[in-house]
Design a protein around this motif. Structure first.
Motif, PDB file in Angstrom:
ATOM      1  N   THR B 179       0.539  -1.146   0.039  1.00  0.00           N
ATOM      2  CA  THR B 179      -0.058   0.460   0.127  1.00  0.00           C
ATOM      3  C   THR B 179       1.088   1.553  -0.363  1.00  0.00           C
ATOM      4  O   THR B 179       0.510   2.799   0.231  1.00  0.00           O
ATOM      5  CB  THR B 179      -0.689   0.196   0.922  1.00  0.00           C
ATOM      6  N   LYS B 188      -7.293   1.426   1.693  1.00  0.00           N
ATOM      7  CA  LYS B 188      -8.058   0.341   2.332  1.00  0.00           C
ATOM      8  C   LYS B 188      -8.621  -0.710   1.683  1.00  0.00           C
ATOM      9  O   LYS B 188      -9.242  -1.250   2.294  1.00  0.00           O
ATOM     10  CB  LYS B 188      -9.380   1.181   2.894  1.00  0.00           C
ATOM     11  N   LEU B 191      -6.560  -2.880   1.206  1.00  0.00           N
ATOM     12  CA  LEU B 191      -6.385  -3.899   2.594  1.00  0.00           C
ATOM     13  C   LEU B 191      -7.777  -4.560   2.776  1.00  0.00           C
ATOM     14  O   LEU B 191      -6.945  -6.116   3.781  1.00  0.00           O
ATOM     15  CB  LEU B 191      -6.170  -2.639   4.188  1.00  0.00           C
ATOM     16  N   ASP B 192      -9.099  -4.189   2.559  1.00  0.00           N
ATOM     17  CA  ASP B 192      -9.559  -5.158   2.481  1.00  0.00           C
ATOM     18  C   ASP B 192      -9.925  -6.268   2.361  1.00  0.00           C
ATOM     19  O   ASP B 192      -9.982  -7.504   2.964  1.00  0.00           O
ATOM     20  CB  ASP B 192     -10.940  -4.514   2.342  1.00  0.00           C
ATOM     21  N   CYS B 206       3.611  -9.765   5.022  1.00  0.00           N
ATOM     22  CA  CYS B 206       3.496  -8.144   4.696  1.00  0.00           C
ATOM     23  C   CYS B 206       4.050  -7.987   5.003  1.00  0.00           C
ATOM     24  O   CYS B 206       4.687  -7.412   6.331  1.00  0.00           O
ATOM     25  CB  CYS B 206       2.245  -8.496   5.317  1.00  0.00           C
ATOM     26  N   THR B 208       4.150  -4.260   5.750  1.00  0.00           N
ATOM     27  CA  THR B 208       3.903  -2.891   5.411  1.00  0.00           C
ATOM     28  C   THR B 208       4.206  -2.114   6.707  1.00  0.00           C
ATOM     29  O   THR B 208       4.739  -2.687   7.641  1.00  0.00           O
ATOM     30  CB  THR B 208       2.428  -3.633   5.381  1.00  0.00           C
ATOM     31  N   GLU B 210       1.675  -0.422   7.683  1.00  0.00           N
ATOM     32  CA  GLU B 210       0.066  -0.470   8.153  1.00  0.00           C
ATOM     33  C   GLU B 210       0.334  -1.015   9.386  1.00  0.00           C
ATOM     34  O   GLU B 210      -0.030  -2.820   9.525  1.00  0.00           O
ATOM     35  CB  GLU B 210      -0.673  -0.516   7.364  1.00  0.00           C
ATOM     36  N   PHE B 213      -2.993  -3.021  10.535  1.00  0.00           N
ATOM     37  CA  PHE B 213      -3.839  -3.876   9.540  1.00  0.00           C
ATOM     38  C   PHE B 213      -2.828  -5.111   9.646  1.00  0.00           C
ATOM     39  O   PHE B 213      -3.470  -6.108  10.487  1.00  0.00           O
ATOM     40  CB  PHE B 213      -3.388  -3.597   8.247  1.00  0.00           C
TER      41      PHE B 213
END
Lengths: 365, 255
Positions: B179, B188, B191-192, B206, B208, B210, B213
Motif C-alpha cells: 500500500t 483501504k 487492505l480489505d 507482509c 508494511t 500499516e 492492519f
C-alpha cells in the motif's frame, strides 16, 4: 456557512477555438513567432513557384530523344526513356514479369499482414517467412520450371535496392534481438561474444565492410569456391545492420522497469517465456522509432554497393549520365532518385507512427 | 477440491517457510545477518522496520528474486538452492505482490491474470479465464477485466495484482509494501482484500507500515533493523510492551 452550487459548463471564447484559435496558437502566438511565420512565408513564396515551373509547367514530357526537350523546364523524357533500366537494371525485358510478380506477391503478403482484423494471419506470416524467399529466389534467379537463369550481375536498379534492403531487414531484426539479449545475458560466454560482434561491426564503416567482402574475402577462400558478389554484399549488410539493431533493441530492454522481469519470475515464467511474453513485446514497442530509423538508414545505405560494382537504383541512374546521347540531365536523374527513395522511406515512417498509435495501451509512465 | 489439496499439503508440511542462519551480502554490504525464522502454515506475519533495514530483501530471498549466499531456506519442505527445478516449484507455490504493482501494461487485466496459469500450469484458456474471473470478482473488479492496467487507479491495479497471484493457486503470499505507493483513499480497498485473504487462512508475509492492519490480522510482528531481526512478538505485546530500545524508538516515531 457556504453552500456550493455546481457551476454550469460554458463554451470557450471564440478566439481560442476553430481556425482563428489555431492560427493564434500555432503561427502568431508571440511577436517572434509571428516574425518567423512571415519570414517562412516569404521564403516559400520565393522558392516554390520557380520549382513548380521547372518541375511541372515548363517541363518536357513527350518525345523519345534529347531533341524533344525544347522548353526551359525539366526534361522528364530522359527518365521515361530510361525508366525500365532504372527499375530492373540489365534484367532481360522479356522476363520483367517475373520481377513484377515477385514484388506484387510480396506487396500482397505484407498488405495482408498489416491490415487489421484479417483471419489466418499466422499462416500467411509463416508463408512470408519460410515460403516466400524460396518463391522469390525461383522467380528472380530462375533455373526451375523452365524459367531461364538470370545471373545476379544483370540484376539492378530499384529491384536490386529493394532486394538488398528487404533481405537486410529480414536478417537484421531477429539477429539484432538475439544479440541484444546476448549482451544482457548473465552467461559470460554469450555476453562476450555479443559484445565483440556488436562492437566489431559497429566500429567499421559500411563501405569498408562491402569493400572487404568484395576484394579481400576472395583472397582468403579457396579458388574453386565462388560466392556470388550479391550474396557477399547481402551478408555484409546484414551483419552490419544487426549490430546497429542490437543496440537499438538494447535501449528498449533497458527502458523496461526491472519490476516487469521480477513479476514474471515471481509468477514462475521461465527466462524464454518472460522474454517472449513480457519483455520483448514491451521493449520492441518502445523502440519502434529506432527500429524504423535503422530500416530507413539500411534502405538508403544500400546505395553504397555501387563501390563493389553492383548497380542499385542510384548507381544505375548515375551511370546513365555518361550516355553520350543524354548528357546534361543529372538534375532530373537525382530528383527522380530522391523522389523514389523518399516515397519508400516516408511510407515506412508513416507505418511506424500508425503502429505506435495502435499499440499504445494508455500506460504513460 | 482446491481446499482439499491445500489441506493435504498442509498435513505434509506444517512448516511453510523456514530460514536457518541465513546471510546475504550486496557486494561488501552485509544486508541480512543470521536470519532464523520459522513460519507455520496459515500464519500471518507482519515485517516492519526502518527503510533500508533489509525487510524487502528478506522476503525477496524467499522466492529467489534475491540470492542468499549462506544458510538455508526451506519452502514447503523443498530447499531453495541453485537447482532450477526447486526454484520453479517454489515460485509456483508462492505468490508475490509488489509495491509498484508490476502489472504487464501491454496486456489486459484478464490476460494479466491468465498468462501464468496458461504458460506455467498449462491450463486450457477457458479454464484459466474462469479462474481469473472468479478471483477478479473476489477483489471486486470483474467489470474491469477487459481494460488495460494503465486505465485503472492505483488501488484497482494493486487488487488486480493480488488476483493475478491468486490465479496461480499459491500456498503462501508475500506482500512487499503493497500500500506504500497508494493514495490514502485507495489503501483501504487493498487492505480489505488482504484481510479477507487472511481470514481464509492463507499463509501471509507482509512488509508494511500499516499498523492498524498489523494489529487486526497478524499472528506475529517481526521488527528488523540493520539486517537483523531485533524483536518478534504477538501484536498485542509488540505494540503495548516493546522489549528493545530500538523498537520503542521506532514505534514512538510511527504511531
Amino acid at each position: 456557512m457556504i453552500v456550493h452550487t455546481p457551476h454550469p459548463d460554458l463554451p470557450p471564447p471564440s478566439t481560442s477555438v476553430g481556425f482563428i484559435g489555431w492560427l493564434r496558437n500555432n503561427l502568431f502566438s508571440s511577436p517572434i513567432n509571428s516574425l518567423f511565420t512571415l519570414a517562412a512565408m516569404y521564403l516559400l513564396y520565393q522558392l516554390l513557384p520557380p520549382f513548380f515551373n521547372w518541375a511541372f509547367f515548363d517541363a518536357n514530357w513527350i518525345g523519345d530523344t534529347k531533341e524533344a526537350c525544347t522548353n526551359d523546364g525539366a526534361c522528364w523524357v530522359f527518365i521515361r526513356v530510361r525508366f525500365n533500366q532504372f527499375m530492373f537494371g540489365f534484367y532481360p525485358p522479356s522476363q520483367y514479369w517475373r520481377v513484377i510478380s515477385a514484388f506484387l506477391l510480396f506487396g500482397g503478403l505484407i498488405a495482408y499482414l498489416l491490415i487489421d482484423g484479417l483471419p489466418k494471419k499466422a499462416w500467411i506470416a509463416a508463408f512470408t517467412i519460410l515460403g516466400y524467399p524460396v518463391a522469390a529466389y525461383v522467380l528472380f534467379y530462375g533455373g526451375f520450371f523452365g524459367l531461364p537463369v538470370v545471373e545476379t550481375y544483370r540484376w539492378g536498379g530499384l529491384m536490386l535496392t529493394l532486394i538488398l534492403s528487404t533481405v537486410g531487414m529480414f536478417f537484421a531484426l531477429p539477429a539484432g534481438i538475439v544479440l541484444a539479449l546476448g549482451r544482457q545475458s548473465v552467461m559470460p560466454v554469450a555476453r562476450s561474444l555479443s559484445i565483440v560482434f556488436i562492437e566489431l561491426w559497429r566500429g567499421v564503416p559500411l563501405i569498408t565492410v562491402l569493400f572487404m567482402s568484395s576484394v579481400m574475402l576472395p583472397l582468403f577462400i579457396p579458388e574453386n569456391v565462388r560466392i556470388d558478389k550479391l550474396i557477399r554484399a547481402l551478408i555484409g549488410i546484414s551483419m552490419f545492420q544487426s549490430a546497429y539493431m542490437a543496440e537499438v533493441v538494447r535501449g528498449g530492454l533497458q527502458a523496461l522497469p526491472k519490476g516487469q522481469n521480477e513479476a514474471a519470475e515471481a509468477l514462475g515464467l521461465s527466462y524464454w517465456q518472460s522474454m517472449y511474453l513480457i519483455v520483448l513485446p514491451q521493449a520492441l514497442k518502445t523502440v519502434i522509432p529506432g527500429i524504423v530509423n535503422t530500416f530507413i538508414e539500411l534502405f538508403k545505405d544500400t546505395s553504397l554497393v555501387m563501390i563493389i560494382g553492383l548497380f542499385d537504383l542510384l548507381s544505375i541512374i548515375q551511370s546513365s549520365f555518361t550516355d553520350a546521347k543524354w548528357l546534361g540531365f543529372s538534375v532530373e536523374g537525382y530528383v527522380f532518385a530522391g523522389l523514389v527513395y523518399w516515397i519508400f522511406c516516408f511510407s515506412m515512417s508513416q507505418y511506424s507512427q500508425h503502429l505506435e498509435r495502435k499499440l499504445h495501451t494508455g500506460h504513460k509512465r | 477440491m482446491t481446499e482439499n489439496a491445500t489441506q493435504q499439503e498442509s498435513t505434509k508440511h506444517p512448516i511453510a517457510i523456514e530460514l536457518k542462519e541465513m546471510h546475504k551480502w550486496y557486494g561488501d554490504f552485509h544486508v541480512l545477518k543470521n536470519i532464523n525464522l520459522t513460519i507455520k502454515r496459515g500464519e500471518r506475519i507482519i515485517i516492519c522496520g526502518p527503510s533500508g533495514c533489509g525487510k524487502s530483501t528478506l522476503i525477496r530471498c524467499m522466492n529467489r528474486l534475491e540470492v542468499h549466499q549462506q544458510g538455508e531456506i526451506w519452502v514447503d519442505g523443498i530447499e531453495l538452492d541453485d537447482d532450477l527445478k526447486h526454484i520453479e516449484k517454489i515460485r509456483r507455490d508462492i505468490g508475490m505482490v509488489f509495491q509498484q504493482f508490476n502489472l504487464f501494461p501491454h496486456l489486459t487485466v484478464l490476460e494479466n491474470c491468465c498468462l501464468a496459469p496458461i504458460w506455467v500450469l498449462k491450463k486450457p484458456k477457458k479454464e484459466a479465464e474462469d479462474t481469473a474471473m472468479h478471483y477478479l470478482e473476489r477483489v471486486k473488479i470483474p467489470d474491469q477485466a477487459d481494460k488495460y492496467p494503465g486505465q485503472l487507479s492505483g488501488g484497482q491495479q494493486q487488487r488486480v495484482a493480488i488476483a493475478r497471484s491468486l490465479c496461480m493457486n499459491p500456498n503462501i503470499m508475500l506482500f512487499d509494501e503493497p500500500t506504500s505507493a497508494l493514495d490514502p483513499e485507495m489503501i483501504k480497498e487493498v487492505l480489505d482484500v488482504m484481510v479477507d485473504l487472511a481470514n481464509e487462512g492463507m499463509t501471509m508475509l507482509c512488509v508494511t507500515h500499516e499498523m492498524g492492519f498489523a494489529k487486526s490480522v497478524a499472528d506475529r510482528v517481526i521488527f528488523m533493523d540493520s539486517g537483523e531481526i531485533i524483536e518478534e512478538n504477538d501484536p498485542e505485546s509488540f505494540f503495548s510492551n516493546p522489549q528493545s530500545d530500538r523498537t520503542k524508538l521506532f514505534l514512538s516515531q510511527i504511531l
